[in-house]
Design an enzyme around this catalytic site. Structure first.
Site, short mmCIF file in Angstrom:
data_model
loop_
_atom_site.label_atom_id
_atom_site.label_comp_id
_atom_site.label_asym_id
_atom_site.label_seq_id
_atom_site.Cartn_x
_atom_site.Cartn_y
_atom_site.Cartn_z
CE LYS A 181 -54.30 59.99 -95.46
NZ LYS A 181 -55.20 61.16 -95.38
NE ARG A 183 -66.38 60.32 -96.56
CZ ARG A 183 -66.22 61.61 -96.82
NH1 ARG A 183 -67.03 62.24 -97.65
NH2 ARG A 183 -65.25 62.29 -96.24
ZN LIG Z 1 -58.18 58.62 -95.81
#
Ligand SMILES: [Zn+2]
Length: 508
Positions: free
Chosen positions: A268, A343
């Protein structure tokens, strides 16, 4: 552990209509002003046009305690019970700033919002919460409220009060886990926090790296980088409540507990990593739910939870895109983006839940994943809203709509999304040797149906697709994306959707 230890202050039900023992009186509803204050309220209104739209604190003749008036905002047709919760929060904010310690809150009764009393008490308590690290540091300088008294004029007052205690204790646990920073609430620290709380539940922690790799391979892939740092190592914490009577239904909840999400190798970048210690709020909400279960001790509901606690670190051991990993259910999953780790960390635990249903022939099972999963959920539902997505079997029972109705009544709004065939084809493997692609490599907010697609992935990768409507054993499953509702940094974690889940599944 005693419930009083996991509340922000002592909560007291004011029974004798007495004002004694309180150092201020809090009013939020202009229609719920006690008789002895009414004349003063009218007088204020005469000279202050903003009286019913701004917060004020004043003295009233013949009443010992000062009054804090934090009026509920003007309601439109579209407002919900949160307007009362917000007013209760603002009144506690003023109480704290003004330096009072023992407020008495007059809880309104409102025809339009049948659950307003419970919601108002919860709103006030939410504002009084002090983050765990600040409590532990012992350096809190601001004055705090020691006792909150509530005046509830309702024959059900005692029941509402007791319910507020139980729900708030659950929310307190969820907030503690959610708010802890990346070092205070590492996976092992979550385990240490939880164990003394849940002496009535079976706790089973899976932390051995080899066991995780073998039995929870998708989780283990995310854990690989963090595993190199002992204090950051991942664990899946299973909690189980067995009811005293034969179970009538089975709830199985899997929570995303990413204690810090760097994005992994797909890092990120550009400043969007800040706030990612809140990526564990799904697991936090599940832990809070289990706190409520351990208090309510339902007669005939069997509850199993899995907190998937892992740090999505970046380093020489980190998993990368293009790796093909075989899920617990035996599907070859090609990684598309390491930042789609939520997930990954939940799917194998979800598969384990499905296996338990099959192995133990558990009655009326309903599986859940709860996660701050996608920016897409935040963008499409907006701040404050959760999104519920039923699989075909849960949808047949109109489950998400019932959850939505409970959320509407109790101040935890939901949007409902439906799975479409394209959500499944999106994740399909592209070449021979891969059954599924874990994610595309665009951010979810730039992916059409970015919050539905992961639900379809988890159904496939866990093998739940074999338990559809026409199967031998249909299994209900609901994915709840709380990216919009969990409480983004710097806001406090909200513990959503704990109350709606309790109302829909434990109290009917
Ligand atoms: Zn993530």
């Amino acid at each position: 552990m005693g419930i009083e230890k996991i509340l922000p202050c002592t909560l007291r039900l004011n029974k004798l209509m007495s004002l004694a023992g309180n150092d201020c009186l809090c009013i939020i509803d202009r229609n719920a002003v006690p008789n002895e204050l009414k004349a003063t309220f009218e007088e204020h209104r005469k000279f202050d046009k903003s009286f019913d739209s701004s917060i004020s604190c004043f003295k009233v003749p013949n009443v010992d305690q000062p009054v804090v008036y934090a009026p509920v905002s003007e309601l439109t047709d579209y407002d919900d019970v949160r307007s009362y919760q917000e007013a209760a929060k603002r009144s506690m904010e003023k109480v704290l700033k003004a330096g009072f310690h023992t407020p008495l809150l007059f809880v309104p009764k409102v025809k339009r919002f049948p659950e307003v009393e419970l919601c108002t008490v919860l709103g006030a308590l939410e504002q009084l919460y002090v983050p765990i690290q600040l409590r532990e540091a012992g350096t809190l300088k601001d004055p705090r409220v020691t006792t909150l008294s509530v005046q509830i004029d309702d024959p059900r007052a005692e029941a509402i009060f007791q319910e507020a205690l139980i729900l708030e204790a659950g929310r307190f646990v969820a907030r503690d886990i959610g708010v802890g920073d990346p070092e205070r609430m590492t996976p092992i620290q979550v385990e240490k926090y939880i164990k003394p709380l849940f002496d009535k539940l079976n706790v089973n922690v899976i932390s051995d790296t080899q066991v995780l790799q073998k039995e929870y391979p998708l989780f283990a892939a995310v854990n690989r980088a963090a595993d190199a740092v002992e204090r950051h190592r991942g664990r899946i914490i299973f909690l189980e409540y067995k009811p005293p009577k034969p179970a009538r239904k089975t709830l199985m909840l899997v929570g995303k507990g990413v204690t810090y999400d760097t994005g992994g190798a797909d890092i990120k970048a550009g400043g969007v990593m800040a706030g990612m210690s809140r990526d564990k709020c799904g697991a936090a909400a599940v832990a809070g739910f289990m706190q409520v279960v351990s208090q309510l001790q339902p007669d005939d509901i069997h509850v199993v939870a899995a907190l998937c606690m892992v740090r999505n670190s970046v380093g020489e051991e980190c998993y990368v895109a293009d790796e093909v990993i075989t899920s617990r259910a035996g599907l070859h999953v090609r990684i598309g983006n390491t930042d789609a780790e939520g997930r990954m960390c939940m799917t194998d635990a979800l598969c384990r839940m499905k296996e338990l249903v099959v192995e133990q022939n558990l009655p009326d099972p309903h599986l859940f994943t709860i996660a701050t999963l996608t920016g897409h959920a935040f963008i499409s539902a907006g701040e404050g809203q959760s999104i519920a997505i039923d699989n075909s079997v849960a949808h047949r029972e109109d489950h998400a709509r019932r959850l939505q109705a409970a959320g509407q009544a109790f101040g935890e709004p939901f949007e409902v999304s439906i799975l479409r065939p394209s959500d499944f084809s999106f994740n399909a493997g592209k070449v021979i040797g891969e059954d599924l692609v874990q994610a595309n490599n665009a951010p979810s907010v730039r992916t059409p149906r970015g919050h539905q697609v992961p639900a379809a992935f988890m159904i496939k990768a866990s093998g739940l697709d074999k338990h559809g409507l026409d199967s031998m054993l249909p299994i209900k499953y609901t994915h709840i994306d709380i990216a919009g509702s969990a409480g983004e940094h710097p806001a406090m974690p909200t513990a959503a959707p704990l109350v709606s889940l309790v109302k829909t599944h434990l109290q009917k």
